[in-house]
Design an enzyme around this catalytic site. Sequence first.
Site, mmCIF file in Angstrom:
data_model
loop_
_atom_site.group_PDB
_atom_site.id
_atom_site.type_symbol
_atom_site.label_atom_id
_atom_site.label_comp_id
_atom_site.label_asym_id
_atom_site.label_seq_id
_atom_site.Cartn_x
_atom_site.Cartn_y
_atom_site.Cartn_z
ATOM 1 N N ARG A 181 12.557 1.797 5.224
ATOM 2 C CA ARG A 181 13.821 1.481 4.557
ATOM 3 C C ARG A 181 14.958 1.551 5.562
ATOM 4 O O ARG A 181 15.853 0.704 5.571
ATOM 5 C CB ARG A 181 14.046 2.479 3.412
ATOM 6 C CG ARG A 181 14.900 1.965 2.285
ATOM 7 C CD ARG A 181 14.689 2.718 0.968
ATOM 8 N NE ARG A 181 14.770 4.158 1.086
ATOM 9 C CZ ARG A 181 13.807 4.987 0.722
ATOM 10 N NH1 ARG A 181 12.665 4.533 0.226
ATOM 11 N NH2 ARG A 181 13.953 6.288 0.845
ATOM 12 N N SER A 199 -0.043 8.611 -2.554
ATOM 13 C CA SER A 199 1.125 8.710 -3.433
ATOM 14 C C SER A 199 0.788 8.933 -4.898
ATOM 15 O O SER A 199 1.050 8.109 -5.757
ATOM 16 C CB SER A 199 1.967 7.428 -3.296
ATOM 17 O OG SER A 199 3.175 7.557 -4.002
ATOM 18 N N CYS A 256 0.088 17.586 -8.544
ATOM 19 C CA CYS A 256 0.389 18.706 -9.441
ATOM 20 C C CYS A 256 0.152 18.344 -10.898
ATOM 21 O O CYS A 256 0.051 19.224 -11.755
ATOM 22 C CB CYS A 256 1.835 19.147 -9.287
ATOM 23 S SG CYS A 256 2.284 19.519 -7.587
ATOM 24 N N ASP A 308 2.141 20.248 3.408
ATOM 25 C CA ASP A 308 1.372 21.476 3.255
ATOM 26 C C ASP A 308 0.666 21.942 4.534
ATOM 27 O O ASP A 308 0.153 23.062 4.575
ATOM 28 C CB ASP A 308 0.303 21.293 2.153
ATOM 29 C CG ASP A 308 0.917 21.178 0.766
ATOM 30 O OD1 ASP A 308 2.159 21.270 0.650
ATOM 31 O OD2 ASP A 308 0.152 20.994 -0.197
#
Lengths: 463, 463
Positions: A21, A38, A42, A298
């Site tokens: 972008r 993507s 969770c 993570d």
Amino acid sequence: MKFVIIGGDAAGMSAASRAKRKDPQMDVTVLERTMDVSYSACGMPYNIADPGRNMDDLIVRKAEVFREKNKINLLTGHRVDNIDRDAKRVSGVTFDNQEFSYSYDKLLIATGAVPAIPEIPGANLPGVMALKSLEQGRAIKAYISSNGIKKAVIIGMGYIGLEMCEALRARDIDVTMVKPGPTFLPWMTPTLADVVKKELEDNQVNLLCGCNITKIEPGRDRALTIHCQAANGKGDKEQEISEAGEKKLDAGMVIVASGVIPCSDIAIAAGIETGIQNAISVDRTLKTSDENIYAAGDCADAYHVVTGKKCWIPLALRANRAGWAVADTVCGAETELQGVAGTAVFKVFDLQVARTGLSMKEALDAGFDAVEETVQTRSKAHGHPGAGTIHVSMVGDRKSGRLLGVQMVGKDGVAHRINAPAVALHAKMSVADFIQTDLAYAPPFGPVWDPVLTAANQLVKLI
Amino acid sequence: MKFVIIGGDAAGMSAASRAKRKDPQMDVTVLERTMDVSYSACGMPYNIADPGRNMDDLIVRKAEVFREKNKINLLTGHRVDNIDRDAKRVSGVTFDNQEFSYSYDKLLIATGAVPAIPEIPGANLPGVMALKSLEQGRAIKAYISSNGIKKAVIIGMGYIGLEMCEALRARDIDVTMVKPGPTFLPWMTPTLADVVKKELEDNQVNLLCGCNITKIEPGRDRALTIHCQAANGKGDKEQEISEAGEKKLDAGMVIVASGVIPCSDIAIAAGIETGIQNAISVDRTLKTSDENIYAAGDCADAYHVVTGKKCWIPLALRANRAGWAVADTVCGAETELQGVAGTAVFKVFDLQVARTGLSMKEALDAGFDAVEETVQTRSKAHGHPGAGTIHVSMVGDRKSGRLLGVQMVGKDGVAHRINAPAVALHAKMSVADFIQTDLAYAPPFGPVWDPVLTAANQLVKLI
């Protein structure tokens, strides 16, 4: 500029999208080991809870969209095995065993974390499953349906274990949760942990703290027998096992949720520095010990805004934010992240459980002269019907007066309430200053003094 | 030490209780005009909504308890008419016409606010009622029941008007809301105000903006005829009246909710300084222009934490907090309040409407180089069922980068979300710093990027 990203989940895809972008001319390649990118990892326990929902509902944006609309060279099924830092080149093999290699100017390692699988004989049996990737989520959901699971054992009692517990109970599966440590939610102040424990018991969940699993054995029709043993005899009162010495549990499946570990193997192999809990060490710009290599999500560590020290708290918002920051830096606008407060919330049955900052133990370990106060307040105004109880525990530093952390449990109005003290932690506010904050009040939403202010009003007396 | 308090509601009783707790020997007298003390005034609309609930449920603590347990000399039905500052003495008459007078060492004026009653012929007719005291609440509730009210007109569209609107609709009463100003919720950014307006219309509420009430006439059987006229022809599209020129509304009752004014008459008569909107001027310790007299609660002004300037925003939390602060100061521990952010929330049918800090107009008026951004986000994570829309508008200062204010509307998760930016306003955070705050995430409670962060991410691009 060739920007190569290893890993196509939260941090990796955030970085890739933002880089394209900001600089549509940039050559951005993402190398993702699995076939999925993507997705809302969770959200998997909640999806598993409902057989009517498709796991693919969790995919936020499909790989084709990233390729066609965002012009990202997104390659799924590409497992990177090696980083050659001198040649500035990564290499690996694809899902169909083709070798590949890509050169980079800037590299982002966004390999995430994987479930820690305890070394238990039988841990590789069918029906013993962990939850991290979408593929694993699909496998668990399919296993429940196709085997008509009626009983499950969950190893571990952290966020994911508890969310999976609720998901399995929603599908009317008997659940026993087992952990080696003697204390249920050891990071939580005991009064609050007891409220959560009671909620589990009220939902017929069997809790075995202080209990090692020694082996898992296969039985008929894919049944499993889980052998447990008291762990050093230190189990608390829930630990039936410590009296019996040994115990056998029958279950159709075992969910392994004993925490996650950072995927830092390829970084370590390439000589990149790691630190706390083997997470990749990064500075505030997410740069590793190699100036051309960043790590985000993570797999990487972070600074804690309360202690100022390194910590490893793998959570989704940080991963997204770190991905963006790396993209901004790679695109020429060097961006620093201030750090994390460890703010988290989870739902377990009807309870909302939230925390931000340090627990009492963490505060003492970090060298603060910590004091803690716990209060119970109503979730709505006096005289307003339908109020529940909110339990708040707040930790402050006697020496500096600083607010250090908050924990909260209740059936309503907890999830978003934790954010006010989280912002206060970023601002390094004292408890005395936090007391002065002008928070919203209306009878359907809380008492005049918000529960976090009531806790602070009490805590300040100890400071 | 003789501590005399005029007014026995939030500020007054907070001060009295705290003073006696800190200094049990102190001689504390409270002079309250009505017969009620310490009740949840904000809860009255919700109580009126439910005929099965008793208005006295809203009483937090009874007068006897304050007298017997807290040893406060609490005198209800005592209206103070005069403050003799030289003699340090207050005097007045009781409900049964007995004169009284009390000398003080320190005096607290906590007289609150009263509804502003527009000068309309017929405003004193039976059935034309305002809501501020518990007595007025009881009267409205009794009037609805005993007269079988089917139609009502509400004058004013502020918090109380909107909450009363919901209460009356809950009792199946047709409601028309009327205000002279042309704009519905003029302090709110138009996109968000339209969401609230739609919620009212979806609940069959008739809105007449830009409409003056010229007179109220009595009819048969206690019916009222409300005569309306276009106000300067500036009404917006909802203003049916501007086309018709004049309009008559029939109703069984009229609720006057055109705002409140501070009860500062006796302070003014005693020569105590007042300022903004005639509220009593106080410094950060709540001291008035007389060093022995304090003012707290809805009758007093406050510093705004964003502008640093005086403002008058009468809200319950500030009243309680100011009462405590005065008690602490009177007991010898001088206490300053930092100020208010104007954080407020209200419920209107299924919507939660919240604000903190400055609106765009207020920010421009205060001299900021203000910019505003409005976003729509989901209230839950991608793929999580049951998500609604949250609308967030955020205002920042281009020059300093500071966050100046936030407004929010949505069906879930708005009420407590406003508190995170409220804390940021107290900390004088920039939008760029607010973006870095670590807020809680779990799929049932919001998207990974909390709606307030999404708004900040967009706003920062304009700064």
